[in-house]
Every structure is written in structure tokens, then in C-alpha cells.
Design an enzyme around this catalytic site. Structure first.
Site, PDB file in Angstrom:
ATOM      1  N   TYR A  27       0.833  -1.204   0.000  1.00 26.02           N
ATOM      2  CA  TYR A  27       0.000   0.000   0.000  1.00 26.02           C
ATOM      3  C   TYR A  27       0.872   1.261   0.000  1.00 26.02           C
ATOM      4  O   TYR A  27       0.628   2.212  -0.752  1.00 26.02           O
ATOM      5  CB  TYR A  27      -0.911  -0.034   1.228  1.00 26.02           C
ATOM      6  CG  TYR A  27      -1.832   1.148   1.370  1.00 26.02           C
ATOM      7  CD1 TYR A  27      -2.948   1.301   0.558  1.00 26.02           C
ATOM      8  CD2 TYR A  27      -1.601   2.115   2.353  1.00 26.02           C
ATOM      9  CE1 TYR A  27      -3.801   2.388   0.705  1.00 26.02           C
ATOM     10  CE2 TYR A  27      -2.447   3.194   2.509  1.00 26.02           C
ATOM     11  CZ  TYR A  27      -3.550   3.323   1.680  1.00 26.02           C
ATOM     12  OH  TYR A  27      -4.387   4.392   1.829  1.00 26.02           O
ATOM     13  N   LYS A  31       1.035   4.202  -2.893  1.00 23.16           N
ATOM     14  CA  LYS A  31       0.619   5.558  -2.560  1.00 23.16           C
ATOM     15  C   LYS A  31       1.734   6.571  -2.834  1.00 23.16           C
ATOM     16  O   LYS A  31       1.476   7.683  -3.293  1.00 23.16           O
ATOM     17  CB  LYS A  31       0.173   5.629  -1.088  1.00 23.16           C
ATOM     18  CG  LYS A  31      -1.201   5.024  -0.842  1.00 23.16           C
ATOM     19  CD  LYS A  31      -2.269   5.754  -1.662  1.00 23.16           C
ATOM     20  CE  LYS A  31      -3.671   5.237  -1.389  1.00 23.16           C
ATOM     21  NZ  LYS A  31      -4.684   5.958  -2.190  1.00 23.16           N
TER      22      LYS A  31
END
Length: 591
Positions: A27, A31
Site C-alpha cells: 500500500y 501511494k
């Protein structure tokens, strides 16, 4: 977007991508990848009026509704993020390539910072890990850090490095340094005395200095420093820097062999002042200055200047100036000195008037950096800055008022480190806390949150009557001083606080896992009240936190939301009322 010559793109990144987070490797990578994409789109779209910015929001969602209490979800609504997105999408918004954290009604902009760094190889020679090890402090020194805004500025540094290596200016001492001499750097300067200086003054200069550091007739307690006819007329202790600075004015410092440098690159790094007797309100003082040491900080040089000030032959005060010369490092000198004075809450908020620097300079510091915009620009500043010793005086008088009842005779010494400049018109917030017999200080600019004075302290003489200090010594609960200040504010402004807050707060302060103190702040009835110990009534919200974590939150070192999710701060009752604590702790207690 290219055809219509207009476009606005907003990427949604995450704090996990910016800072990293345990267990979120995939993640976090995705991002932060969005941020890299956004930065490139911002560059490519600029000429077509296509702007791309990135937000890293904290907001309640279906993903977090199972782990966040309903009240907290309500305070983190997406509605508190959307206005930023709308503005970044507007045709009047010219922001491009920005990164913003946003949530709960707060927005902050992030940017990169880079140290000055260090060249770790020589021409026609290899580069070795041992050299990296030996230069590690210089590599990681963020003194006068740069803020490259684009890849061109980043690459420009490498071009300069290649040029210096080719000129054989690698890890060897830098021969272009303004501090370097043929005799192994700065050794001729150390121990050199500056010409002795004389400073004559009357009560007028004492009053002018007090006005220069923000004293005013609006406060009755200031009158003893502003009116020569007052029965306790006194000179502010920090006036001790004024006669000492005369020793290095008029070219005195520049006359020392081995100290040839550009005065527009001189910054005030640290200041130590010690009084050996209260300063007279008039008289003639003589000062003798001496170069105690010169240090190589890589990105610059530091001059330690000792100044002893006498009345006749009696020592009145001692100052040590730590002067940082930007770009004068790299001459192969030592980084630390045993001659440097050692550095190791309450709070006061003061608006620095726009005329303050112009007023303070009348006390004798005529450096045009503080008044002339063109000279300030030469030093790399957008506008004239406040004298470091002016903010120094503000902080010292705040301590003197809070802890010594403005008794100048109790003032012993002060040490500060100047971190960043203050601009006239900004608000200076002085945070103070007592540990043992020492008052520690930190000053911030309220508008930006930037720390401007750090590593600072004031030592006071014991009260003449032997009366005990209001605040507890180290070893007790540090939170006592916060509640003491809250109690004092409630006594002064309780009725006004009741109108704004209208709630009863309970506090359980723990130490070693056990409840060490209980406090109740009643801002619901009458003029308000502070109770210590068990409370017979009903609280609207009760907060349980350790003494150490409480102080971390109060000092801004620990985010309350993070403390809540980490289990360090527990809340019972109406959690939404906890938002009103800011009114108590910041608006009124000035913490």
C-alpha cells in the site's frame, strides 16, 4: 485538457506512503508512487495550464468505520477534506506539484529538505566506506539545509561537486573557504583578543531596551522597567547583551587575523549570558572579547566569542556568542569544542509588532539585515528579520514574569540556540517548563509552528525570602504544572470559559500503571473551578493518560489521535467534547 488549455488533477496518496507504516509495504509503495506520477504530470502539464497536486487525507470511510468510534468518524468526515480538493480544482488556484496532508479541518503542506552534504572522494582516487563513516556527521548535518524544488536544482549540486573534485577540492580541507589560512585553517584566530570596548549609558537606554523586547505600559508589572521614578526601577537582566555586543561592532571582529568572511553570511547561532550581579541602571561598563574557538561544521564555520563585561574592575556579566558563517566550512577544523557553554509548561504568546526590529536596533545592533530589504535579500531572506537577541529578550522576560515575579535580582543565566529567524508581524510563543532548578524554554512562531529558539534554559537564584516555588520539582508529577496554570486561568477567566465550553472534564493521571492524580475541570457551572482528587459529581468526559504521555501531548510531541489509537490515551463519556480541550489548553492556558 490540453485542447482546452486547462486542467486540474488531484492524486490521493496517504501518510503510509509518505512516512511508511508497519505491515503496509504494498500500500505504501503504491501511494508514494502516485506522488511520483503527480510530480511528473505537474511538470508536463505546466505549459498547458494543467496543474497536478496530491493530497494525503485522514478521513472516516467504510474501511475505518469498524475500527473507529462513531464520534471520531464524525469528526473525520470527508466533508473536511473536500474543500481543499475544490480549491485545488479551481481555475484561480495556481498551486502545482504540491503535497498536502488534510483532515479534521486542518491542512498542511509538505516539502523536501536536504542537508548541505559532503564530498567524500578526491580527484583520481577511489571512494571508500571508511571515508563515508568519517564524514557521516557532515553528511547528516541539516544546519542551513537546502530545499530543492525540482530535478534541475538537484542535478545542479552534482555539477558543482564534479567541478570541485576536478579542481582537487574533495575531502581535503577546502582552500576556498573564507575561514581557511595557510597555517592549517583558523588556528591564528583562536585566543585572539578584540580591542577593549567601553559602553556608557543612562536609564534611557535601559528603558529603550525594555521597549525593544516588547514591554508595555499596558502591563502594570512592566512599569518597574519603564519608569525611572519607580521605587523598584530595574534594568532587564538580558540588557547584559547590549554592552557586550559593542565589543564586536565597528569592525572589531573582522580585524582578527584569519577571520576574513562576508558579514552578510553571518548568523547568530547560540547565546549564553550569565549575570554575577544585577545590572546597574546607568554607568560605564568595559568589555573584553576573545575568540574562544572556531569550529568547522561542514556547511559553515562557527566562531565562539567570549565577552567579559566589568564595572570598574568588578565582573558584571559574561556572554558567549556562537556565530555561524554560512558557506565558510570545509577547512578541515574540528566540529565540537569543550569551550562551548552546555545546552541541555508554561506558555506565553506575544505578537511581534512590525516595527519591533526598527525599535530594537536603537539599542545598538545596527546590522541592516534587520531594516533594509535589499540587504536582507543578499543574505537570502525575503524580508528583514527580527534580531535574534530581540526574541532572546522576549523569551527571557516571559520566564522572569512567570517564575520570578519580575524580580531581576533572581536572574542568574540564560542560554539559547537560534534555529530560525522571526519576522516582524509574526506571533512568538514561548513554552516554559521547570525541571529541578532550571527553567527550560522553547520558542515557536505560532503561524508556521517553526521552532525559532531551542535547547534553551534560564537559571534563577533562589527567592530571597526562601518561599517555595509554585511548581513541583523533578520527581513529582510533571502534569502538576499544567493543571496549576489551568487553575490560574480559570480563576481569571472562568466565567468566559464556561460560556464557550459548558462541560465537566475528568482527568486520571497515571504513573507506573497506577493512578497517581485525579483532576476535574468544571466549566459548566458558576465561574468554573478546578478540583484535585476524587470528584463526587458527574463528568461529561474522563481522560486517562500517563504523566509522561500527557506532557508529550501538551508540548505537541505526541499527536492526541495517535495516542488514542495506540492505547496511550483512553476516553470515557462524550468523546466529542474532547475537542473543546483546545479551548482550555491553548486559547486560555496558552500551552
Amino acid at each position: 485538457m490540453k485542447n482546452q488549455k486547462f486542467g486540474r488533477i488531484i492524486m490521493t496518496a496517504s501518510a503510509a506512503g509518505i512516512y511508511g507504516n508497519f505491515g503496509q509495504a504494498n500500500y505504501s509503495a503504491a501511494k508514494l508512487g502516485l506522488l511520483g506520477l503527480a510530480n511528473t504530470l505537474a511538470i508536463e502539464g505546466q505549459k498547458y495550464n494543467i496543474h497536478c497536486n496530491t493530497i494525503a487525507p485522514t478521513a472516516g470511510s467504510r474501511l475505518t468505520e469498524t475500527v473507529m468510534p462513531p464520534d471520531l468518524l464524525e469528526s473525520l468526515k470527508a466533508e473536511y477534506v473536500a474543500p481543499l480538493v475544490l480549491w485545488l480544482s479551481h481555475d484561480q488556484c495556481q498551486e502545482n506539484g504540491g503535497l498536502f496532508e488534510v483532515g479534521a479541518g486542518w491542512i498542511g503542506k509538505l516539502r523536501w529538505e536536504r542537508s548541505q552534504g559532503c564530498i567524500v572522494r578526491n580527484k583520481n582516487q577511489g571512494m571508500f566506506p571508511e571515508t563515508v563513516r568519517d564524514q557521516w556527521d557532515n553528511i547528516c548535518d541539516f544546519t542551513n539545509a537546502t530545499k530543492p524544488a525540482n530535478i534541475n536544482e538537484s542535478v545542479a549540486t552534482l555539477v558543482e561537486v564534479l567541478s570541485r573534485v576536478e579542481a582537487d577540492e574533495g575531502i581535503a580541507p577546502n582552500p576556498t573557504s573564507a575561514m581557511a589560512t595557510a597555517a592549517s585553517g583558523i588556528s591564528p584566530a583562536v585566543g585572539q583578543k578584540l580591542p577593549q570596548s567601553t559602553f556608557s549609558y543612562s536609564h534611557t537606554q535601559c528603558i529603550l531596551y525594555a521597549l525593544g523586547v516588547g514591554m508595555s505600559t499596558k502591563d502594570d508589572h512592566h512599569l518597574k522597567f519603564l519608569y525611572e521614578g519607580h521605587e523598584d526601577f530595574s534594568c532587564l537582566p538580558t540588557f547584559g547583551v547590549i554592552p557586550s555586543q559593542a565589543a564586536m561592532m565597528d569592525g572589531g571582529l573582522g580585524s582578527v587575523p584569519g577571520l576574513n568572511f562576508d558579514f552578510t553570511r553571518l548568523l547568530h547561532g547560540e547565546q549564553y549570558l550569565e549575570l554575577f550581579k544585577p545590572l546597574p541602571t546607568s554607568g560605564t561598563l568595559t568589555s573584553q572579547a576573545r575568540i574562544a574557538d572556531v569550529l568547522d561544521k561542514g556547511s559553515g564555520a562557527v566562531i565562539l566569542l567570549d565577552v567579559h563585561t566589568y564595572s570598574d574592575k568588578e565582573l558584571v556579566c559574561y556572554n558567549q556568542y556562537s556565530l555561524f558563517i554560512v558557506g565558510a566550512g570545509g577547512f578541515g577544523g574540528k566540529r565540537t569544542s569543550d569551550k562551548a557553554m552546555d545546552i541541555s509548561k508554561r506558555s506565553n504568546l506575544t505578537l511581534i509588532p512590525r516595527f519591533q526590529a526598527a525599535l530594537y536596533r536603537l539599542s545598538g545592533d545596527w546590522n541592516p539585515l534587520h531594516i533594509d530589504p535589499s540587504f536582507a535579500a543578499m543574505g537570502g531572506f525575503k524580508s528583514p528579520i527580527l534580531h535574534g537577541l530581540c526574541s532572546f529578550g522576549f523569551a527571557a522576560r516571559h520566564v522572569l514574569k512567570q517564575y520570578a515575579n519580575n524580580d531581576a535580582s533572581r536572574f542568574k543565566s540564560i542560554k539559547v540556540r537560534f534555529v530560525k529567524p522571526v519576522l516582524p508581524g509574526q506571533s512568538l510563543q514561548t513554552e516554559m517548563w521547570k525541571e529541578g532548578k532550571r527553567i527550560h524554554i522553547q520558542c515557536k512562531v505560532k503561524e508556521s509552528g517553526a521552532v525559532v529558539l531551542s535547547g534553551a534554559y534560564v537559571d534563577l537564584h533562589a527567592a530571597a525570602d526562601g518561599s517555595p516555588q509554585v511548581l513541583p520539582e523533578a520527581g513529582g508529577l510533571k502534569s502538576e504544572l499544567v493543571f496549576a496554570e489551568i487553575g490560574r486561568r480559570i480563576k481569571d477567566l472562568g466565567a468566559e470559559m464556561v460560556k464557550k465550553v459548558n462541560a465537566v472534564f475528568g482527568w486520571e493521571i497515571t504513573k507506573g500503571g497506577n493512578t497517581a492524580a485525579q483532576w476535574t475541570i468544571d466549566l459548566k457551572t458558576g465561574a468554573g473551578a478546578l478540583h484535585k482528587g476524587p470528584y463526587s459529581g458527574k463528568t461529561d468526559v474522563t481522560i486517562t493518560v500517563s504523566d509522561d504521555d500527557f506532557m508529550e501531548v501538551v508540548q505537541g510531541k505526541l499527536n492526541p489521535q495517535k495516542a488514542f489509537f495506540a492505547g496511550k490515551l483512553k476516553v470515557r463519556g462524550n468523546i466529542m467534547l474532547s475537542q473543546k480541550l483546545e479551548v482550555i489548553l491553548k486559547d486560555y492556558a496558552k500551552l
